[in-house]
Design an enzyme around this catalytic site. Structure first.
Site, short mmCIF file in Angstrom:
data_model
loop_
_atom_site.label_atom_id
_atom_site.label_comp_id
_atom_site.label_asym_id
_atom_site.label_seq_id
_atom_site.Cartn_x
_atom_site.Cartn_y
_atom_site.Cartn_z
N LEU A 12 54.20 21.08 53.40
CA LEU A 12 55.68 20.66 53.38
C LEU A 12 55.39 19.05 52.77
CD1 LEU A 12 57.13 21.67 56.90
CD2 LEU A 12 57.63 22.63 54.32
N GLY A 16 56.22 20.83 48.47
CA GLY A 16 56.90 21.60 49.46
C GLY A 16 58.22 21.35 49.82
N GLY A 136 51.99 21.41 35.79
CA GLY A 136 53.36 21.28 36.45
C GLY A 136 54.39 22.33 36.21
N GLY A 189 52.07 4.53 42.33
CA GLY A 189 51.99 5.56 42.87
C GLY A 189 51.55 6.90 42.00
N LYS A 207 41.85 22.75 35.38
CA LYS A 207 42.89 23.35 34.77
C LYS A 207 42.48 24.01 33.57
CE LYS A 207 46.06 19.74 36.32
NZ LYS A 207 46.83 18.37 36.04
#
Length: 430
Positions: A12, A16, A136, A189, A207
């Site tokens: 989560l 999530g 993504g 970030g 990937k």
């Protein structure tokens, strides 16, 4: 109305929470597209009491996330824990052995254990979906597995890590060095406090190995990916690349032919005319070249709660429709084992940057090493010295075998004139 698809969600965190918000926001549209409702019925995470900005009280809480796969009343498990092993892998195995569909965004787990998990899914004839594991929200896995399924793919390559692309394009824009831009990315970030997986090319290598398996119908070989990151790229490299008509990008490249499977993640000089040169910031982009479809170009956000959640829910819609096939576009038993190609046999041009003592005879020493290794120099550039008084030399080779370049650098490795290791970047020529 058809019965809802009931989802158990493990993890989560950012993604999530994004999955829950997306299903809440687009519930009616998702139901129309899936042909039935999609409902989260159970969740699990490490900390039950953490405020995640979404209401989880409406869902059943399961303390042991690895037990979600055996939970009665759940049709599919979504894993957003992360990590190649540990609870994520245990949950994946438990879920598939229980005959439930499994959806994950975990590229590390798929890169290391994807074939074994796909084998379990094949045996049970159930979905194993991982669109969110690569790039993504860009539907590149679906594009390769379904849209380009009739094509022989000759090559797949691209920009697979948003953190590295943000750093490189910021260095390019501002003329700053790597360490300064990395620190800024961490403060904003965009980069983790320990950014090694990103800046050393490991994330991109995970990937790339997945894309290679899908593109070429071969077994995953993460260990066969030669990965070099961007931590040694300096502002002078970005500047010289621009003067030569290139931009520096971290590019993953995979090719398969009679010589075996070639996989490499490496900072490259990309021609300004190439679409990858114009992929900026934290965006990702993937190029696949098929023998009938030609060049396919996928670009978009490679991370973040919205794009990644979008890919996860797209997989859930496929499961709800009962639209799925083998995880790697063909049954595991049909995947090839091509062996690893010898990178030394590849030919191309290279950019080499050397920091050397600024004294007489150094240029001759470099030229001799190149001559003795049969490397022809196309351009040789020296633009001043560093703050320490050392010379920064950049050279571009003519096309030659990569083993020749490696030989030349080996000849220079014992030189007392050399300050630090050379920086080698291949020039993207396709």
């Amino acid at each position: 109305m058809a019965e809802p698809l009931k989802v158990a969600l493990a993890g989560l965190g950012t993604v999530g929470g994004g999955v829950i918000r997306l299903i809440d926001a687009n519930r009616a549209l998702i139901e129309r597209r899936a042909g039935r409702p999609i409902e989260i019925v159970a969740v699990s995470a490490r900390d039950r009491g953490k405020d995640r900005g979404v209401d989880i009280s409406r869902f059943q809480w399961v303390d042991d996330m690895t037990a979600l796969g055996e939970l009665s009343g759940a049709d599919v498990v979504v894993e957003l824990i992360g990590g190649s092993d540990g609870p994520a892998l245990t949950l994946a195995r438990n879920t598939l052995k229980s005959g439930k569909a499994f959806v994950t965004a975990n590229k590390a787990m798929i890169a290391h254990h994807g074939v074994d998990l796909a084998r379990l899914a094949d045996e049970k004839d159930i979905p194993l979906k991982f669109e969110a594991a690569v790039a993504g929200g860009i539907p590149v896995i679906k594009g390769l597995r379904e849209g380009a399924a009739a094509n022989e793919i000759m090559r797949v390559y691209g920009i697979l890590n948003g953190t590295c692309n943000y750093i490189l394009t910021t260095m390019e824009k501002d003329g700053r060095d790597f360490a300064e831009v990395l620190a800024e990315a961490q403060a904003l970030g965009y980069a983790e406090s320990d950014p090694s997986f990103d800046i050393d090319g490991v994330d991109a290598a995970h990937k790339l190995s997945i894309l290679a398996s899908l593109a070429f119908g071969s077994e995953l070989d993460f260990a066969g990916v030669a990965a070099t990151g961007i931590r040694h790229v300096i502002a002078a490299d970005i500047f010289e690349a621009a003067q030569l008509g290139f931009r520096v990008r971290l590019v993953g490249v995979a090719e398969a032919n009679g010589g075996g499977l070639f996989q490499r993640v490496h900072p490259c000089l990309v021609p300004i005319s190439h679409p990858l040169a114009h992929v900026a910031g934290s965006l990702n982009a993937v190029v696949a070249e098929g023998n009938f479809v030609g060049r396919l170009f996928f670009q978009g956000a490679g991370a973040g709660d919205g794009p990644t959640a979008s890919a996860v829910v797209a997989d859930l819609i496929d499961v709800a429709r009962n639209e799925y096939g083998p995880a790697f576009a063909m049954p595991v038993a049909s995947l090839a084992q091509p062996g690893r190609a010898d990178a030394g046999e590849r030919t191309g041009r290279c950019y080499i940057r050397l920091v050397v003592e600024d004294r007489t005879g150094v240029l001759a020493e470099i030229a001799t090493a190149m001559r003795d290794a049969a490397v022809s120099i196309e351009s040789f550039i020296q633009r001043g010295v560093t703050e320490d008084g050392d010379a920064v030399i950049a050279l571009v080779t003519h096309e030659c075998p990569e083993r020749n370049v490696a030989d030349a650098l080996q000849r220079l490795s014992g030189s007392t004139s050399l300050i630090g290791a050379p920086m080698l970047m291949h020039i993207l020529d396709f």
